[in-house]
Motif scaffolding. Structure first.
Motif, PDB file in Angstrom:
ATOM      1  N   ALA A  40       0.819  -1.221   0.000  1.00  0.00           N
ATOM      2  CA  ALA A  40       0.000   0.000   0.000  1.00  0.00           C
ATOM      3  C   ALA A  40       0.847   1.263   0.000  1.00  0.00           C
ATOM      4  O   ALA A  40       0.305   2.370  -0.065  1.00  0.00           O
ATOM      5  CB  ALA A  40      -0.926   0.005   1.221  1.00  0.00           C
ATOM      6  N   VAL A  41       2.156   1.116   0.076  1.00  0.00           N
ATOM      7  CA  VAL A  41       3.048   2.277   0.175  1.00  0.00           C
ATOM      8  C   VAL A  41       3.669   2.578  -1.181  1.00  0.00           C
ATOM      9  O   VAL A  41       4.406   1.763  -1.733  1.00  0.00           O
ATOM     10  CB  VAL A  41       4.162   2.030   1.210  1.00  0.00           C
ATOM     11  CG1 VAL A  41       5.100   3.238   1.281  1.00  0.00           C
ATOM     12  CG2 VAL A  41       3.572   1.743   2.578  1.00  0.00           C
ATOM     13  N   SER A  42       3.329   3.713  -1.712  1.00  0.00           N
ATOM     14  CA  SER A  42       3.977   4.215  -2.924  1.00  0.00           C
ATOM     15  C   SER A  42       4.021   5.725  -2.816  1.00  0.00           C
ATOM     16  O   SER A  42       3.267   6.338  -2.053  1.00  0.00           O
ATOM     17  CB  SER A  42       3.202   3.792  -4.180  1.00  0.00           C
ATOM     18  OG  SER A  42       1.985   4.517  -4.288  1.00  0.00           O
ATOM     19  N   MET A  43       4.899   6.339  -3.591  1.00  0.00           N
ATOM     20  CA  MET A  43       5.007   7.792  -3.540  1.00  0.00           C
ATOM     21  C   MET A  43       3.699   8.438  -3.989  1.00  0.00           C
ATOM     22  O   MET A  43       3.266   9.450  -3.423  1.00  0.00           O
ATOM     23  CB  MET A  43       6.175   8.262  -4.415  1.00  0.00           C
ATOM     24  CG  MET A  43       7.517   7.631  -4.050  1.00  0.00           C
ATOM     25  SD  MET A  43       8.010   7.942  -2.329  1.00  0.00           S
ATOM     26  CE  MET A  43       8.837   9.514  -2.502  1.00  0.00           C
ATOM     27  N   ARG A  44       3.035   7.868  -4.985  1.00  0.00           N
ATOM     28  CA  ARG A  44       1.771   8.437  -5.455  1.00  0.00           C
ATOM     29  C   ARG A  44       0.700   8.363  -4.378  1.00  0.00           C
ATOM     30  O   ARG A  44      -0.076   9.301  -4.191  1.00  0.00           O
ATOM     31  CB  ARG A  44       1.300   7.680  -6.703  1.00  0.00           C
ATOM     32  CG  ARG A  44       2.094   7.999  -7.958  1.00  0.00           C
ATOM     33  CD  ARG A  44       1.525   7.264  -9.157  1.00  0.00           C
ATOM     34  NE  ARG A  44       0.153   7.672  -9.418  1.00  0.00           N
ATOM     35  CZ  ARG A  44      -0.610   7.120 -10.338  1.00  0.00           C
ATOM     36  NH1 ARG A  44      -0.150   6.110 -11.069  1.00  0.00           N
ATOM     37  NH2 ARG A  44      -1.849   7.549 -10.530  1.00  0.00           N
ATOM     38  N   GLN A  45       0.648   7.247  -3.659  1.00  0.00           N
ATOM     39  CA  GLN A  45      -0.388   7.096  -2.639  1.00  0.00           C
ATOM     40  C   GLN A  45      -0.121   8.003  -1.446  1.00  0.00           C
ATOM     41  O   GLN A  45      -1.050   8.547  -0.849  1.00  0.00           O
ATOM     42  CB  GLN A  45      -0.467   5.635  -2.211  1.00  0.00           C
ATOM     43  CG  GLN A  45      -1.073   4.757  -3.304  1.00  0.00           C
ATOM     44  CD  GLN A  45      -0.911   3.280  -3.030  1.00  0.00           C
ATOM     45  OE1 GLN A  45       0.061   2.846  -2.406  1.00  0.00           O
ATOM     46  NE2 GLN A  45      -1.847   2.493  -3.500  1.00  0.00           N
ATOM     47  N   ILE A  46       1.144   8.165  -1.096  1.00  0.00           N
ATOM     48  CA  ILE A  46       1.476   9.087  -0.008  1.00  0.00           C
ATOM     49  C   ILE A  46       1.092  10.512  -0.406  1.00  0.00           C
ATOM     50  O   ILE A  46       0.525  11.269   0.390  1.00  0.00           O
ATOM     51  CB  ILE A  46       2.979   8.997   0.331  1.00  0.00           C
ATOM     52  CG1 ILE A  46       3.313   7.616   0.896  1.00  0.00           C
ATOM     53  CG2 ILE A  46       3.373  10.080   1.335  1.00  0.00           C
ATOM     54  CD1 ILE A  46       4.790   7.350   0.988  1.00  0.00           C
ATOM     55  N   ALA A  47       1.402  10.873  -1.638  1.00  0.00           N
ATOM     56  CA  ALA A  47       1.056  12.214  -2.120  1.00  0.00           C
ATOM     57  C   ALA A  47      -0.454  12.424  -2.103  1.00  0.00           C
ATOM     58  O   ALA A  47      -0.938  13.497  -1.715  1.00  0.00           O
ATOM     59  CB  ALA A  47       1.606  12.410  -3.534  1.00  0.00           C
ATOM     60  N   ALA A  48      -1.223  11.392  -2.507  1.00  0.00           N
ATOM     61  CA  ALA A  48      -2.681  11.516  -2.481  1.00  0.00           C
ATOM     62  C   ALA A  48      -3.183  11.684  -1.055  1.00  0.00           C
ATOM     63  O   ALA A  48      -4.099  12.469  -0.785  1.00  0.00           O
ATOM     64  CB  ALA A  48      -3.310  10.278  -3.120  1.00  0.00           C
ATOM     65  N   GLU A  49      -2.580  10.962  -0.121  1.00  0.00           N
ATOM     66  CA  GLU A  49      -2.998  11.049   1.278  1.00  0.00           C
ATOM     67  C   GLU A  49      -2.713  12.437   1.851  1.00  0.00           C
ATOM     68  O   GLU A  49      -3.505  12.976   2.625  1.00  0.00           O
ATOM     69  CB  GLU A  49      -2.265   9.983   2.099  1.00  0.00           C
ATOM     70  CG  GLU A  49      -2.625   9.942   3.571  1.00  0.00           C
ATOM     71  CD  GLU A  49      -4.045   9.457   3.819  1.00  0.00           C
ATOM     72  OE1 GLU A  49      -4.547   9.702   4.923  1.00  0.00           O
ATOM     73  OE2 GLU A  49      -4.647   8.855   2.909  1.00  0.00           O
ATOM     74  N   LEU A  50      -1.568  13.019   1.469  1.00  0.00           N
ATOM     75  CA  LEU A  50      -1.173  14.332   1.981  1.00  0.00           C
ATOM     76  C   LEU A  50      -1.714  15.479   1.118  1.00  0.00           C
ATOM     77  O   LEU A  50      -1.551  16.642   1.477  1.00  0.00           O
ATOM     78  CB  LEU A  50       0.356  14.428   2.046  1.00  0.00           C
ATOM     79  CG  LEU A  50       1.026  13.499   3.072  1.00  0.00           C
ATOM     80  CD1 LEU A  50       2.539  13.541   2.913  1.00  0.00           C
ATOM     81  CD2 LEU A  50       0.627  13.881   4.486  1.00  0.00           C
TER      82      LEU A  50
ATOM     83  N   VAL B 214      -0.706  16.458  -1.896  1.00  0.00           N
ATOM     84  CA  VAL B 214       0.388  17.249  -2.456  1.00  0.00           C
ATOM     85  C   VAL B 214       0.802  16.610  -3.780  1.00  0.00           C
ATOM     86  O   VAL B 214       0.400  15.492  -4.106  1.00  0.00           O
ATOM     87  CB  VAL B 214       1.602  17.295  -1.500  1.00  0.00           C
ATOM     88  CG1 VAL B 214       1.233  17.965  -0.192  1.00  0.00           C
ATOM     89  CG2 VAL B 214       2.161  15.891  -1.255  1.00  0.00           C
ATOM     90  N   ALA B 215       1.617  17.302  -4.527  1.00  0.00           N
ATOM     91  CA  ALA B 215       2.156  16.746  -5.764  1.00  0.00           C
ATOM     92  C   ALA B 215       3.163  15.659  -5.435  1.00  0.00           C
ATOM     93  O   ALA B 215       3.955  15.788  -4.488  1.00  0.00           O
ATOM     94  CB  ALA B 215       2.819  17.847  -6.586  1.00  0.00           C
ATOM     95  N   THR B 216       3.148  14.603  -6.221  1.00  0.00           N
ATOM     96  CA  THR B 216       4.046  13.484  -5.952  1.00  0.00           C
ATOM     97  C   THR B 216       5.506  13.933  -5.929  1.00  0.00           C
ATOM     98  O   THR B 216       6.277  13.527  -5.059  1.00  0.00           O
ATOM     99  CB  THR B 216       3.860  12.379  -7.006  1.00  0.00           C
ATOM    100  OG1 THR B 216       2.506  11.941  -6.987  1.00  0.00           O
ATOM    101  CG2 THR B 216       4.779  11.199  -6.728  1.00  0.00           C
ATOM    102  N   MET B 217       5.895  14.780  -6.866  1.00  0.00           N
ATOM    103  CA  MET B 217       7.293  15.199  -6.949  1.00  0.00           C
ATOM    104  C   MET B 217       7.742  15.971  -5.720  1.00  0.00           C
ATOM    105  O   MET B 217       8.942  16.011  -5.426  1.00  0.00           O
ATOM    106  CB  MET B 217       7.502  16.051  -8.211  1.00  0.00           C
ATOM    107  CG  MET B 217       7.360  15.263  -9.515  1.00  0.00           C
ATOM    108  SD  MET B 217       8.445  13.809  -9.577  1.00  0.00           S
ATOM    109  CE  MET B 217      10.056  14.612  -9.498  1.00  0.00           C
ATOM    110  N   SER B 218       6.805  16.576  -5.000  1.00  0.00           N
ATOM    111  CA  SER B 218       7.199  17.337  -3.809  1.00  0.00           C
ATOM    112  C   SER B 218       7.762  16.431  -2.718  1.00  0.00           C
ATOM    113  O   SER B 218       8.513  16.885  -1.845  1.00  0.00           O
ATOM    114  CB  SER B 218       6.003  18.128  -3.275  1.00  0.00           C
ATOM    115  OG  SER B 218       5.012  17.247  -2.753  1.00  0.00           O
TER     116      SER B 218
END
Length: 322
Positions: free
Chosen positions: A115-125, A127-131
């Protein structure tokens, strides 16, 4: 695979909204099971990681809860209205490495490492994934930071109990408790190539110091330390599989075993398992991960005690538990 909906809405939020609506309409009532992660993957054509995010979001918002023996069910009473991620009077905290790591840990606790990916973390927060890459260089670095933070949340005590055995037992139980809180963690920790993370190294330091002053050479002390850590991790790798199976089936371990009795008896009747059949006929045995952990830990430390006593010699004067 599902694509983003209107306005760029992530699939997991759209599916969560559908389940939330069913609860509001009374189609799903308190105590009813909601679709499991595997059911969601089949019904919506999404990845298991996305499905776990659906359930994690509903759980965070208070719509559902995980109930042993029943899986994920509708929570009793009205749920709190979902918290808006944008707008409102209160500004969101500034994005930081700590927030990224803590969000990733929450995702992993709810749905495993998948369940951990940069895209999913960005969606949760929101914010933009690249940030995120201003705070972690990538997923590999993030996973190590998660492990370090999880171990750091339960630091070993400053005071050490008397005796090598009490010290090693305390360490083993502390690790077991941490693995039970974070079932993904044993799948991160490596024995073959130990990660250079501060709080993990503190556990190794504790184990090595526990056997100081016992007339053991460095080879034995290192092997004792690493073997103990490897033992606890090895048993703990089963925790996530057990939890996932319970969520998917809605059955506890005992309930699942009860349902396998017929198949088990058929296999016994076919022959070839005489010892198992004899022992089974003598009565039930309490056998679960906790009992296996306890049994193995004591036998492992018994073996250490024998080696320590042998190293001390007949006149060494060192008690096996000291």
């Amino acid at each position: 695979m599902s694509q983003r909906g209107p306005g760029g809405e992530p699939p997991y939020r759209r599916i969560a909204a559908q389940i939330r609506r069913r609860i509001e309409l009374g189609e799903l009532r308190p105590g009813d099971r909601v679709p499991s992660a595997r059911q969601l993957t089949r019904e919506h054509g999404i990845a298991i990681a996305t499905a776990t995010r659906v359930l994690a979001l509903l759980r965070t918002e208070g719509w559902v809860l995980t109930r042993p023996g029943a899986g994920t069910v509708v929570a009793p009473g009205p749920a709190a209205p979902p918290r808006s991620r944008r707008g409102g009077d209160r500004a969101e905290p500034e994005l930081s490495r700590e927030r990224v790591v803590r969000t990733a840990i929450a995702l992993a606790d709810a749905g495993g490492l998948a369940a951990v990916s940069m895209r999913q973390i960005a969606a949760e927060l929101d914010v933009a994934t690249m940030s995120l890459y201003r705070h972690v260089r990538g997923r590999d670095e993030l996973i190590l930071a998660m492990a370090d933070a999880a171990l750091g949340d339960a630091p070993l005590p400053a005071g050490r109990p008397a005796g090598w055995r009490a010290r090693l037992e305390l360490l083993a139980r502390a690790q077991w408790a941490t693995y039970r809180r974070h079932r993904w963690l044993p799948h991160v920790i490596s024995i073959a190539r130990p990660q250079l993370i501060r709080h993990g190294m503190a556990h190794t330091e504790w184990a090595l110091r526990a056997t100081g002053g016992l007339r053991l050479d460095r080879q034995v002390r290192w092997h004792m330390a690493v073997t103990l850590i490897a033992y606890v991790r090895g048993i703990a790798t089963n925790l996530e599989m057990r939890a996932q199976a319970e969520q998917d089936t809605g059955l506890t371990d005992d309930q699942w075993v009860d349902r396998q009795v017929g198949t088990f008896q058929q296999l016994m009747a076919a022959g070839g398992f005489a010892t198992m059949a004899t022992l089974t006929a003598e009565g039930d045995v309490e056998l679960d991960l906790d009992s296996v952990f306890e049994f193995g830990l004591h036998r492992l430390l018994d073996g250490y005690a024998a080696q320590i006593a042998a190293a001390a010699g007949p006149t060494g004067g060192i008690s096996p538990g000291r």
